[in-house]
Design a protein around this motif. Structure first.
Motif: not given
Lengths: 349, 319
Positions: A244-260
């Motif tokens: 789940g932590a790995f999956a959460g990090l995938a979400g962080a990529m979208e939140a902090l990197g791609t879309f902000e």
């Protein structure tokens, strides 16, 4: 034919078959498959910008694939990566907008929040599996929908009735001027480094630690692990939490990197489900996940170019991906056919 | 609104939302009772909804009022064909049934959207003109209270769904076919020893689940959404899966659960206009079916036990 060779051949054959099926569908529906696949190719490698964007798309796929693969290695099917990703996305974006801190604290904090949210979302099915023997597939599916509705409601609350949050503070952003200058201002961000680091982390956990040894043992045979003195329940929960932590990090990529930012969603992102494909194609190994994520991330981003350049609906690529999953899942029959072909060759000699 | 008015409003709308769920959940019961996990219900519903809408749009002029019903048949056939793919993978090719189901879901939505864009040149279809008509049952609708609750301005499809559920109960529990179906799902080797063709039974069961899910999808599309786009079927298949589990793999239980989930759905949509209910944030009603399913599985609401051989491919001669 050695086992190792067939293990690598099955995914390869599946990818080729998938692309062939895609070509046939294009042909039957009146499109030129060559034009279609050329457009796909250009959509992936066309120029520096598209290459940057392709790499950007690969980033969450790496982490989603790791999440599914990690659970698989422990004998668990985490179909809830999608939900864990969504809560991770929200958590990271929330930390990103709620406070302003020095970058050195803010960014790690936002990333950790995403991992923690995903881990929590994985903890529930893990706990239910360990304590009540509830099958994790059903629980994780249900958790996906709960994640979707709950984050939508939270976004509404956070944004005073709106459907997206403010942009995160730059102190929490993963955006990279260096990468942007390198790739003609694509949205490629530092997340790719984090994702690759996590591939190493997964390898390290699985191959070099007692925990990884126990997780794999539980995946192979729960009873044997139990008799060997391992705490099976603890391992099940841990496996789901890490996944789940790995999956959460995938979400962080979208939140902090791609879309902000994070916006409320009418449906799933699909990254979590594609993560299953990534893991399967990569035979649940860290290195395999890199290949799987590269393939599916590229296909997914390249597909966006198909309607513009060739006039072909981009869903054709989704069809190809589905067919690839289908064939990888039916590995037994491909193995059988490969084996027969190999035997025939032997007889001919 | 008085309490009675609320009831007259909520109960028919719950049945209305439940009808597709009932059919799809019953489909799931057939498949899983035979030992084949069917996560692909969502995708089968998608194909059903797409085919139903497409048939309706193309043949409304030809068949007039009968179009929606004929569209159900078309949807049934299309979803049945797609379910064959799942059957081949999970029964003959010994694929992981969950993975194959995921592939079915991805394939269904991709294929139907691909065709929608190819045929209509945009992301969703036009709206259908021939719809299922609401009507009131003569005599029965004149009964005070009950008539208003169950028989006034109701869809035929709701009766159809309930009839299918009862029929499914009869087939699974009162016929030799049903006995074999359950045997194959509980202990395929024992069933095989008794001369039951495990593979054939499972194929039939998966095809029934495909057919019913297709009909369910087409009913959903032709009563609730009236067109087809990427979000037409958005989790209803999984909700039906939840209803099946909540109903403990029993047709009537699944129907009851589907009705209950239908109630939750109609409350989450109509909630803001109902006293008391409007105090509850709609998110709680939205997640209610899923939370309840998890609680049911965890044994807080009676123990839900899956058929023993569910999800395991049967390999002849293997101990």
């Amino acid at each position: 034919m050695s086992n190792r060779a067939t293990n690598i051949l099955v995914p390869l054959v599946s990818v080729i078959l998938g692309l062939l099926v895609g070509a046939v569908i294009m042909l039957v529906s009146g499109y030129n498959p060559l034009t279609g696949y050329t457009a796909l190719w250009n959509g992936i490698f066309g120029d520096l910008y598209t290459i940057g964007e392709t790499l950007r798309q690969i980033t969450p796929y790496l982490l989603a694939g790791l999440a599914v693969a990690f659970a698989f290695r422990s004998g668990l099917f985490n179909i809830g990566v999608e939900g864990q990703l969504i809560v991770g996305w929200f958590a990271a974006a929330y930390v990103g907008v709620a406070v302003e801190l020095p970058k050195i604290i803010h960014l790690p904090l936002a990333i950790l929040a995403a991992a923690a949210a995903g881990a929590l979302w994985g903890f529930v099915p893990g706990l239910l599996k360990a304590k009540f023997r509830v099958h994790e597939v059903i629980v994780t599916i249900m958790m996906n929908y709960i994640a979707l509705h709950v984050t939508n409601a939270l976004i509404k609350t956070v944004s005073d009735g709106g459907d997206r949050t403010e942009r995160i503070f730059t102190s929490a952003s993963l955006r990279s001027e260096f990468f942007q200058n390198l790739t003609e201002f694509s949205r490629l961000h530092y997340g790719i480094l984090i994702a690759l680091m996590m591939v190493g982390v997964m390898w390290l956990i699985l191959e070099k630690t007692t925990l990884g040894y126990e997780l794999k043992a539980v995946g192979f045979n729960q009873n044997a692990s139990e008799y060997a003195g391992m705490n099976v329940n603890k391992n099940i929960i841990l496996a789901m939490v890490i996944s789940g932590a790995f999956a959460g990090l995938a979400g962080a990529m979208e939140a902090l990197g791609t879309f902000e930012y994070v916006s409320s969603k009418g449906g799933f992102t699909g990254i979590g489900f594609d993560g299953i494909a990534v893991a399967l194609l990569g035979m649940n190994t860290p290195l395999g996940v890199i290949f799987g994520a590269t393939l599916f991330g590229s296909l997914k981003y390249g597909a966006l170019n198909m309607p513009n350049e060739a006039g072909i609906p981009l869903e054709i690529v989704e069809i190809v991906i589905a067919v690839i999953i289908f064939f990888v899942a039916s590995g037994y029959i491909i193995r059988l056919l490969l084996l027969r072909a190999a035997n025939k060759k032997k007889e001919a000699k | 609104m008085t309490f009675l008015e609320v009831l007259y409003f909520i109960v028919p709308s719950a049945i209305f939302y439940a009808a597709p769920l009932i059919l799809v959940a019953i489909g799931g019961v057939f498949s899983e009772r035979s030992g084949v996990v069917n996560i692909g219900l969502e995708g089968l519903m998608v194909i059903g909804a797409f085919t139903g809408i497409l048939f309706n749009l193309f043949y409304a002029d030809t068949f007039g009022g009968a179009t929606p019903w004929l569209a159900l048949v078309a949807a049934m056939v299309a979803a049945l064909l797609l379910s064959l793919l799942h059957a081949v993978a999970s029964i003959s090719f010994r694929a992981d049934q969950v993975v194959s189901g995921v592939a079915i879901n991805l394939l269904a939505i991709a294929l139907s959207l691909y065709l929608v864009k190819k045929i209509f040149g945009k992301g969703q279809t036009d709206f259908i003109t021939e719809r299922f008509a609401r009507y009131s049952v003569p005599v029965l609708s004149d009964i005070p209270f009950i008539g208003d609750l169950f028989f006034k301005s109701i869809y035929n499809t709701s009766f159809f769904a309930i009839a299918v559920a009862i029929l499914a109960w009869f087939v699974i529990y009162k016929t030799p076919f049903g006995l074999r179906l359950r045997a194959v799902g509980e202990h395929p080797m024992a069933a095989d020893t008794m001369g039951i063709n495990v593979t054939r039974m499972r194929y039939i069961a998966v095809m029934i689940s495909g057919a019913l899910a297709g009909i369910g999808g087409a009913i959903y599309a032709q009563t609730i959404s009236n067109d087809f786009g990427h979000a037409t079927i958005n989790g209803q298949g999984f909700m039906a899966l939840a209803a099946m589990i909540f109903g403990k793999w029993h047709p009537l239980g699944a129907m009851g659960a589907a009705l209950f989930f239908g109630l939750a759905q109609s409350l989450s949509i109509a909630g803001p206009s109902i006293p008391y209910i409007k105090e509850i944030p709609s998110v709680f009603l939205l997640i209610l079916p899923y939370v309840l399913t998890i609680l049911a599985l965890a044994g807080f609401i009676g123990k839900a036990n899956a058929p023993k051989a569910n999800g395991k491919p049967y390999i002849k001669g293997e101990r």
